[in-house]
Design a protein around this motif. Structure first.
Motif, short mmCIF file in Angstrom:
data_model
loop_
_atom_site.label_atom_id
_atom_site.label_comp_id
_atom_site.label_asym_id
_atom_site.label_seq_id
_atom_site.Cartn_x
_atom_site.Cartn_y
_atom_site.Cartn_z
N MET A 1 0.85 -1.19 0.00
CA MET A 1 0.00 0.00 0.00
C MET A 1 0.87 1.23 0.00
SD MET A 1 -2.97 1.08 2.72
CE MET A 1 -3.99 -0.29 2.17
N GLY A 2 0.46 2.30 -0.68
CA GLY A 2 1.24 3.51 -0.73
C GLY A 2 1.40 4.09 0.65
N MET A 3 2.51 4.82 0.86
CA MET A 3 2.79 5.38 2.16
C MET A 3 1.90 6.58 2.42
SD MET A 3 4.97 3.52 3.60
CE MET A 3 5.49 4.56 4.94
N PRO A 4 1.32 6.69 3.62
CA PRO A 4 0.51 7.85 3.94
C PRO A 4 1.34 9.12 3.87
CG PRO A 4 0.16 6.09 5.54
CD PRO A 4 1.34 5.69 4.69
N ARG A 5 0.75 10.18 3.32
CA ARG A 5 1.45 11.45 3.22
C ARG A 5 0.80 12.53 4.06
NH1 ARG A 5 0.46 13.25 -1.06
NH2 ARG A 5 -0.82 11.66 -2.00
N ARG A 6 -0.38 12.24 4.62
CA ARG A 6 -1.00 13.16 5.56
C ARG A 6 -1.50 12.33 6.71
NH1 ARG A 6 -2.17 15.56 0.78
NH2 ARG A 6 -4.08 14.41 0.40
N ALA A 7 -1.04 12.61 7.88
CA ALA A 7 -1.39 11.79 9.03
C ALA A 7 -2.84 12.02 9.42
CB ALA A 7 -0.48 12.12 10.23
N SER A 8 -3.50 10.91 9.80
CA SER A 8 -4.88 11.02 10.26
C SER A 8 -4.91 11.52 11.69
CB SER A 8 -5.55 9.64 10.18
OG SER A 8 -6.84 9.69 10.71
N ALA A 9 -5.86 12.38 11.97
CA ALA A 9 -6.06 12.86 13.34
C ALA A 9 -7.51 12.59 13.71
CB ALA A 9 -5.77 14.35 13.44
N ARG A 10 -7.73 11.99 14.86
CA ARG A 10 -9.10 11.70 15.26
C ARG A 10 -9.83 12.99 15.57
NH1 ARG A 10 -10.91 6.86 15.81
NH2 ARG A 10 -9.53 5.07 15.93
N LEU A 11 -11.03 13.12 15.05
CA LEU A 11 -11.83 14.29 15.34
C LEU A 11 -12.32 14.24 16.78
CD1 LEU A 11 -14.06 14.35 12.16
CD2 LEU A 11 -12.40 16.09 12.77
N PRO A 12 -12.42 15.40 17.45
CA PRO A 12 -13.07 15.40 18.76
C PRO A 12 -14.47 14.83 18.63
CG PRO A 12 -12.02 17.51 18.30
CD PRO A 12 -11.94 16.70 17.04
N VAL A 13 -14.95 14.19 19.67
CA VAL A 13 -16.23 13.50 19.61
C VAL A 13 -17.35 14.43 19.17
CG1 VAL A 13 -18.00 12.32 20.96
CG2 VAL A 13 -15.58 11.79 21.31
N ALA A 14 -17.39 15.64 19.73
CA ALA A 14 -18.46 16.57 19.39
C ALA A 14 -18.40 16.96 17.93
CB ALA A 14 -18.37 17.81 20.28
N VAL A 15 -17.20 17.23 17.41
CA VAL A 15 -17.06 17.62 16.01
C VAL A 15 -17.44 16.47 15.10
CG1 VAL A 15 -15.45 18.36 14.24
CG2 VAL A 15 -15.29 19.32 16.53
N ASP A 52 -8.75 17.33 5.33
CA ASP A 52 -7.60 17.75 6.14
C ASP A 52 -7.25 16.73 7.21
OD1 ASP A 52 -7.17 20.11 4.78
OD2 ASP A 52 -8.39 21.32 6.14
N ARG A 53 -8.15 15.77 7.46
CA ARG A 53 -7.96 14.83 8.57
C ARG A 53 -7.76 13.38 8.12
NH1 ARG A 53 -11.07 19.04 10.16
NH2 ARG A 53 -10.71 19.85 12.26
N VAL A 54 -8.31 13.03 6.99
CA VAL A 54 -8.19 11.64 6.56
C VAL A 54 -6.77 11.37 6.07
CG1 VAL A 54 -8.84 12.04 4.13
CG2 VAL A 54 -9.40 9.85 5.23
N THR A 55 -6.31 10.14 6.26
CA THR A 55 -5.00 9.73 5.75
C THR A 55 -5.13 9.38 4.27
OG1 THR A 55 -4.28 8.88 7.89
CG2 THR A 55 -3.12 8.08 5.96
N VAL A 56 -4.33 10.04 3.44
CA VAL A 56 -4.38 9.83 1.99
C VAL A 56 -3.14 9.03 1.57
CG1 VAL A 56 -4.45 10.95 -0.27
CG2 VAL A 56 -5.62 12.01 1.67
N VAL A 57 -3.36 7.97 0.82
CA VAL A 57 -2.27 7.14 0.30
C VAL A 57 -2.23 7.29 -1.22
CG1 VAL A 57 -2.36 5.49 2.20
CG2 VAL A 57 -3.77 5.09 0.19
N ASP A 58 -1.13 6.89 -1.80
CA ASP A 58 -0.93 7.09 -3.24
C ASP A 58 -2.03 6.42 -4.06
OD1 ASP A 58 1.35 8.52 -2.78
OD2 ASP A 58 2.68 6.79 -3.01
N ARG A 59 -2.38 5.20 -3.71
CA ARG A 59 -3.35 4.45 -4.50
C ARG A 59 -3.95 3.34 -3.66
NH1 ARG A 59 -0.81 -0.28 -6.66
NH2 ARG A 59 1.40 -0.37 -6.07
N ARG A 60 -5.05 2.81 -4.15
CA ARG A 60 -5.66 1.65 -3.51
C ARG A 60 -4.90 0.40 -3.91
NH1 ARG A 60 -11.93 -0.40 -4.55
NH2 ARG A 60 -11.79 -2.37 -3.37
#
Length: 224
Positions: A1-15, A52-60
């Motif tokens: 799997m392609g390497m993540p280039r944007r790290a995922s951050a968990r959203l606060p529960v309320a958001v 801005d929060r999801v981890t994006v990889v090069d390809r599936r």
């Protein structure tokens, strides 16, 4: 799997709760115009925030070992009005309403006669629908679910609030296991943007990755 280039951050529960509600409302209340209206502002904002929060990889990357059975079958439970329904039946009742005069609790009520397909804007009946996983199970497997314990996969496959919607059989079959970079609902306005808002809500909620192509399709759909 392609390497993540944007790290995922968990959203606060309320958001996350607000984002989920926005996405669900948008998909359920789509205009029956086949997507010829402009993207809703709330959906555009949701998609921009989640990208801005999801981890994006090069390809599936197709991960070996996927089987539908890895996600279990339909689970059953008691609904708010006391009926005992499978997840599939509960989606039908949510979509079509309860048919007047149908048997009630403790059995599961029969669905109403027709509803609008949120992907195409066409009228559909319970007998012609299929239950779509907004994030397909095979795609979820490739984007991280292969590493989950079985109980988490079963919960994902039966997530009534986020990941299940009743649609016409042909459009569900056309989608197959496609992600936004591979398939979107027809049209170029409100419907595709609402769809990717919900798709990304599911992905972020469950910590799944998306591909570069998925992120690009999301931006195009919402005119970002």
């Amino acid at each position: 799997m392609g390497m993540p280039r944007r790290a995922s951050a968990r959203l606060p529960v309320a958001v996350l709760a607000v984002v989920a509600v926005l996405a669900v409302i948008a998909v359920v209340t789509l205009s029956p115009t086949g997507g010829r209206t402009s993207p809703a502002a709330a959906d555009r904002q949701t998609v921009a925030a989640l990208l801005d929060r999801v981890t994006v990889v090069d390809r599936r990357v197709r991960v070996l070992g996927y089987d539908r059975d890895q996600f279990g079958g339909w689970t059953s439970g008691v609904t708010a009005d006391g009926g005992y329904c499978t997840s599939r039946e509960a989606v039908l009742i949510t979509t079509f309403g309860r048919r007047p005069g149908s048997a009630g609790p403790p059995s599961c009520p029969d669905p109403g006669p027709s509803a609008v397909d949120v992907y195409t804007g066409r009228r559909i009946s319970p007998g012609e629908v299929e239950i779509d996983h907004v994030v397909p199970l095979a795609a979820a497997w490739d984007h991280g679910a292969h590493a989950w314990p079985r109980d988490r996969r079963v919960a994902f496959a039966n997530d009534l609030a986020l990941n299940l919607v009743a649609v016409g059989g042909p459009v569900n079959q056309a989608k197959s296991d496609g992600t936004p970079g591979e398939w979107l609902p027809p049209g170029d306005g409100a419907v595709p943007c609402a769809y990717v808002a919900r798709y990304l809500t599911v992905s972020v909620s469950y910590g799944l990755t998306v591909s570069d192509a998925d992120a690009a399709a999301s931006r195009r759909s919402c005119r970002l």
